[in-house]
Design a protein around this motif. Structure first.
Motif, PDB file in Angstrom:
ATOM      1  N   ASP A  84      20.091  21.866  48.067  1.00 28.90           N
ATOM      2  CA  ASP A  84      20.237  21.127  49.327  1.00 28.90           C
ATOM      3  C   ASP A  84      21.611  20.447  49.344  1.00 28.90           C
ATOM      4  O   ASP A  84      21.750  19.255  49.066  1.00 28.90           O
ATOM      5  CB  ASP A  84      19.119  20.092  49.463  1.00 28.90           C
ATOM      6  N   ILE A  85      22.613  21.221  49.676  1.00 28.90           N
ATOM      7  CA  ILE A  85      23.992  20.726  49.667  1.00 28.90           C
ATOM      8  C   ILE A  85      24.228  19.724  50.794  1.00 28.90           C
ATOM      9  O   ILE A  85      24.921  18.714  50.617  1.00 28.90           O
ATOM     10  CB  ILE A  85      24.969  21.910  49.763  1.00 28.90           C
ATOM     11  N   ASP A  86      23.645  19.968  51.959  1.00 24.59           N
ATOM     12  CA  ASP A  86      23.845  19.062  53.095  1.00 24.59           C
ATOM     13  C   ASP A  86      23.384  17.642  52.771  1.00 24.59           C
ATOM     14  O   ASP A  86      24.077  16.670  53.071  1.00 24.59           O
ATOM     15  CB  ASP A  86      23.099  19.582  54.321  1.00 24.59           C
ATOM     16  N   SER A  87      22.203  17.527  52.177  1.00 24.84           N
ATOM     17  CA  SER A  87      21.693  16.192  51.832  1.00 24.84           C
ATOM     18  C   SER A  87      22.542  15.546  50.743  1.00 24.84           C
ATOM     19  O   SER A  87      22.774  14.328  50.760  1.00 24.84           O
ATOM     20  CB  SER A  87      20.235  16.286  51.375  1.00 24.84           C
ATOM     21  N   ALA A  88      22.999  16.339  49.782  1.00 21.76           N
ATOM     22  CA  ALA A  88      23.778  15.801  48.667  1.00 21.76           C
ATOM     23  C   ALA A  88      25.135  15.268  49.124  1.00 21.76           C
ATOM     24  O   ALA A  88      25.589  14.218  48.671  1.00 21.76           O
ATOM     25  CB  ALA A  88      23.963  16.868  47.592  1.00 21.76           C
TER      26      ALA A  88
ATOM     27  N   LEU B 102      18.415  41.841  45.277  1.00 22.01           N
ATOM     28  CA  LEU B 102      19.310  40.918  45.969  1.00 22.01           C
ATOM     29  C   LEU B 102      18.794  39.487  45.909  1.00 22.01           C
ATOM     30  O   LEU B 102      19.514  38.573  45.504  1.00 22.01           O
ATOM     31  CB  LEU B 102      19.476  41.353  47.423  1.00 22.01           C
ATOM     32  N   THR B 103      17.544  39.289  46.315  1.00 27.03           N
ATOM     33  CA  THR B 103      17.007  37.927  46.358  1.00 27.03           C
ATOM     34  C   THR B 103      16.860  37.323  44.965  1.00 27.03           C
ATOM     35  O   THR B 103      16.973  36.112  44.797  1.00 27.03           O
ATOM     36  CB  THR B 103      15.654  37.898  47.080  1.00 27.03           C
ATOM     37  N   SER B 104      16.633  38.159  43.962  1.00 32.23           N
ATOM     38  CA  SER B 104      16.503  37.656  42.592  1.00 32.23           C
ATOM     39  C   SER B 104      17.820  37.149  42.046  1.00 32.23           C
ATOM     40  O   SER B 104      17.844  36.355  41.098  1.00 32.23           O
ATOM     41  CB  SER B 104      15.965  38.751  41.668  1.00 32.23           C
ATOM     42  N   SER B 105      18.931  37.603  42.624  1.00 28.96           N
ATOM     43  CA  SER B 105      20.246  37.235  42.101  1.00 28.96           C
ATOM     44  C   SER B 105      20.887  36.086  42.873  1.00 28.96           C
ATOM     45  O   SER B 105      21.986  35.657  42.543  1.00 28.96           O
ATOM     46  CB  SER B 105      21.182  38.451  42.139  1.00 28.96           C
ATOM     47  N   LEU B 106      20.201  35.583  43.914  1.00 34.74           N
ATOM     48  CA  LEU B 106      20.820  34.610  44.813  1.00 34.74           C
ATOM     49  C   LEU B 106      20.386  33.164  44.571  1.00 34.74           C
ATOM     50  O   LEU B 106      19.228  32.889  44.270  1.00 34.74           O
ATOM     51  CB  LEU B 106      20.486  34.949  46.269  1.00 34.74           C
ATOM     52  N   THR B 107      21.364  32.265  44.729  1.00 36.63           N
ATOM     53  CA  THR B 107      21.105  30.845  44.944  1.00 36.63           C
ATOM     54  C   THR B 107      21.841  30.488  46.226  1.00 36.63           C
ATOM     55  O   THR B 107      23.024  30.810  46.375  1.00 36.63           O
ATOM     56  CB  THR B 107      21.628  29.979  43.793  1.00 36.63           C
ATOM     57  N   THR B 108      21.162  29.873  47.172  1.00 35.66           N
ATOM     58  CA  THR B 108      21.764  29.587  48.475  1.00 35.66           C
ATOM     59  C   THR B 108      21.628  28.105  48.817  1.00 35.66           C
ATOM     60  O   THR B 108      20.947  27.345  48.126  1.00 35.66           O
ATOM     61  CB  THR B 108      21.086  30.402  49.592  1.00 35.66           C
ATOM     62  N   ASP B 109      22.281  27.713  49.905  1.00 38.86           N
ATOM     63  CA  ASP B 109      21.993  26.403  50.476  1.00 38.86           C
ATOM     64  C   ASP B 109      20.651  26.497  51.195  1.00 38.86           C
ATOM     65  O   ASP B 109      20.110  27.588  51.392  1.00 38.86           O
ATOM     66  CB  ASP B 109      23.106  25.978  51.433  1.00 38.86           C
TER      67      ASP B 109
ATOM     68  N   HIS C 272      27.756  27.745  54.834  1.00 37.78           N
ATOM     69  CA  HIS C 272      26.721  28.189  53.900  1.00 37.78           C
ATOM     70  C   HIS C 272      27.319  28.374  52.510  1.00 37.78           C
ATOM     71  O   HIS C 272      28.538  28.505  52.343  1.00 37.78           O
ATOM     72  CB  HIS C 272      26.084  29.508  54.356  1.00 37.78           C
ATOM     73  N   TYR C 273      26.425  28.395  51.544  1.00 46.09           N
ATOM     74  CA  TYR C 273      26.793  28.620  50.147  1.00 46.09           C
ATOM     75  C   TYR C 273      25.911  29.731  49.599  1.00 46.09           C
ATOM     76  O   TYR C 273      24.693  29.717  49.762  1.00 46.09           O
ATOM     77  CB  TYR C 273      26.575  27.330  49.336  1.00 46.09           C
ATOM     78  N   ILE C 274      26.537  30.719  48.962  1.00 48.84           N
ATOM     79  CA  ILE C 274      25.789  31.801  48.322  1.00 48.84           C
ATOM     80  C   ILE C 274      26.346  31.997  46.912  1.00 48.84           C
ATOM     81  O   ILE C 274      27.549  32.208  46.743  1.00 48.84           O
ATOM     82  CB  ILE C 274      25.889  33.117  49.107  1.00 48.84           C
ATOM     83  N   GLU C 275      25.479  31.914  45.946  1.00 54.85           N
ATOM     84  CA  GLU C 275      25.869  32.154  44.550  1.00 54.85           C
ATOM     85  C   GLU C 275      25.161  33.425  44.074  1.00 54.85           C
ATOM     86  O   GLU C 275      23.957  33.576  44.246  1.00 54.85           O
ATOM     87  CB  GLU C 275      25.467  30.970  43.674  1.00 54.85           C
ATOM     88  N   ILE C 276      25.939  34.339  43.501  1.00 54.37           N
ATOM     89  CA  ILE C 276      25.394  35.600  43.023  1.00 54.37           C
ATOM     90  C   ILE C 276      25.464  35.639  41.507  1.00 54.37           C
ATOM     91  O   ILE C 276      26.546  35.531  40.926  1.00 54.37           O
ATOM     92  CB  ILE C 276      26.165  36.797  43.612  1.00 54.37           C
ATOM     93  N   ASP C 277      24.325  35.774  40.890  1.00 49.89           N
ATOM     94  CA  ASP C 277      24.268  35.893  39.441  1.00 49.89           C
ATOM     95  C   ASP C 277      24.767  37.276  39.033  1.00 49.89           C
ATOM     96  O   ASP C 277      24.349  38.288  39.578  1.00 49.89           O
ATOM     97  CB  ASP C 277      22.830  35.688  38.971  1.00 49.89           C
TER      98      ASP C 277
ATOM     99  N   LEU D 282      30.962  30.036  51.452  1.00 47.44           N
ATOM    100  CA  LEU D 282      31.524  30.031  50.103  1.00 47.44           C
ATOM    101  C   LEU D 282      30.643  30.903  49.213  1.00 47.44           C
ATOM    102  O   LEU D 282      29.453  30.649  49.066  1.00 47.44           O
ATOM    103  CB  LEU D 282      31.590  28.608  49.543  1.00 47.44           C
ATOM    104  N   VAL D 283      31.228  31.946  48.651  1.00 45.49           N
ATOM    105  CA  VAL D 283      30.503  32.861  47.778  1.00 45.49           C
ATOM    106  C   VAL D 283      31.058  32.725  46.366  1.00 45.49           C
ATOM    107  O   VAL D 283      32.256  32.906  46.142  1.00 45.49           O
ATOM    108  CB  VAL D 283      30.640  34.325  48.253  1.00 45.49           C
ATOM    109  N   LEU D 284      30.178  32.393  45.431  1.00 40.51           N
ATOM    110  CA  LEU D 284      30.574  32.264  44.027  1.00 40.51           C
ATOM    111  C   LEU D 284      29.853  33.309  43.190  1.00 40.51           C
ATOM    112  O   LEU D 284      28.666  33.578  43.402  1.00 40.51           O
ATOM    113  CB  LEU D 284      30.244  30.874  43.479  1.00 40.51           C
ATOM    114  N   GLY D 285      30.568  33.868  42.241  1.00 38.07           N
ATOM    115  CA  GLY D 285      29.955  34.733  41.245  1.00 38.07           C
ATOM    116  C   GLY D 285      29.715  33.915  39.998  1.00 38.07           C
ATOM    117  O   GLY D 285      30.658  33.429  39.364  1.00 38.07           O
TER     118      GLY D 285
END
Length: 377
Positions: free
Chosen positions: A80-84, A314-321, A214-219, A116-119
């Motif tokens: 929850d990036i917005d709240s943080a 795809l969904t197993s590798s994601l962390t999102t906002d 948005h924020y997307i992190e890919i493992d 923002l997309v992070l690996g």
């Protein structure tokens, strides 16, 4: 013998001879009631069995679809990036709906978007070693891209931020309470290792003055599974690649890579060019376009099993906002970007120059960097 006895005897004789009985009120023969009941009873049992089978199939299908949806939703991790971060951020761009509003569906958004997309490179564990990871522990954001989608969502610009860029890292809130200290002239990827996704987003917004919608992190391990689920990816390299760290050996030319090779391709740094992070960024940008082409050319709807395999990877590798932490929200985003192709996507790297304090580090080149960030607003 009476008349009634005579009729009864006659009927009995006819039954014994296998003849059809005729009703006293009609001259037309009818089939014996016993045979009619037998035929309809068999058909009835058949219809009932078919109905039960169809019903069971529908129940299994609906239950399977519900389970698949729950599983894919459950795969997605979110922050929850917005709240943080609260309101101390650049203003959010306005989005414009497109299409016709109906009672059953809302129009897809078409406004400009910054993601923002992070690996995320997990450095420890047996799986990481098999995939060519480093020897150190912990997780690092060795790949950072700002994906800017233009108004109308048919064109996009992908801006890569070198991990070796020296930046001012702002004070970032921590989930356990308190905040991290502000730091000057530190590597960009220290934001993630110090304060996680929240600090990575705040650092990018501080250096660009652009709101990340948005924020997307890919493992990276999950990325390898995704490429395999898609059937691999085809890339072209202009020079030979030989990297002992990523375990990648490729001759110059076009190659179809599996997931392990694609991940090594994204990680390769010392085996190409001058061994700097800028060479790796070039390979990553090629890979992004190649993946977009692979997705576009793969008819996932023709095979529900393959579609689920890709969606699961795809969904197993994601962390999102929290704005993208459900399957329906991800599907809506994907549908709004359906007009994008590799030919309508431009890849650039943040303008940088060598740092005076350390030739192995870079700093933003001005005013070019500021002009680039302004174009993303």
């Amino acid at each position: 013998m009476s008349g009634e006895d005579e009729r009864g005897a006659g009927d009995g004789d006819a039954a014994r001879r296998g003849e059809e009985r005729r009703p006293r009120w009609s001259g037309w023969p009818v089939r014996p009631v016993r045979l009619a009941r037998s035929g309809w009873s068999g058909r009835s049992r058949l219809f009932k069995a078919a109905g039960v089978a169809v019903g069971c199939a529908l129940v299994v299908s609906v239950a399977g679809a519900a389970w698949a949806y729950w599983q894919l939703n459950h795969n997605i991790k979110s922050v929850d990036i917005d709240s943080a971060l609260g309101d101390d951020r650049p203003p959010r761009a306005m989005t414009t709906p497109t299409g016709t509003v109906t009672a059953s569906a809302s129009p897809l958004p078409s406004g400009a978007l910054n993601i923002l997309v992070l690996g995320s490179d997990s450095r420890g564990g047996e799986r990481n070693k098999e995939l060519g990871g480093g020897s150190s522990e912990g997780a690092r954001s060795d790949t950072a891209m700002i994906v800017h989608v233009d108004e109308g969502r048919s064109e996009a610009t992908v801006v890569s931020i070198p991990r070796d860029t020296l930046v001012t890292r702002p004070s970032c809130p921590q989930s356990s309470g308190g905040s991290t200290p502000m730091a000057y002239s530190v590597m960009f990827n220290s934001a993630y290792s110090t304060g996680g996704p929240v600090c990575a987003v705040k650092t990018v917004e501080t250096m660009t003055n652009v709101r990340m919608d948005h924020y997307i992190e890919i493992d990276f391990a999950g990325f390898a599974d995704l490429v395999d689920a898609l059937g691999g990816v085809t890339v072209t390299t202009d020079e030979d690649i030989s990297d002992e760290d990523s375990h990648l050996e490729l001759e110059a030319g076009t190659h179809h890579l599996d997931g392990t090779q694609a991940l090594a391709f994204a990680r390769t740094r010392h085996g190409i060019g001058d061994g700097s992070d800028l060479g790796r960024i070039g390979l990553q940008q090629k890979l992004v376009k190649a993946l977009l082409d692979q997705v576009s050319s793969t008819d996932l709807l023709a095979s529900p099993t393959r579609l689920y395999t890709v969606a699961d990877a795809l969904t197993s590798s994601l962390t999102t906002d929290t704005g993208l932490n459900s399957l329906s929200e991800l599907v809506d985003l994907g549908q709004s970007l359906r007009s994008l192709s590799s030919t309508s996507m431009e890849t650039v790297t943040m303008p940088v120059i060598p740092a005076l304090s350390d030739p192995n580090r870079v700093v933003a080149e001005e005013p070019e960097a500021a002009e680039l960030w302004e174009s993303l607003k």
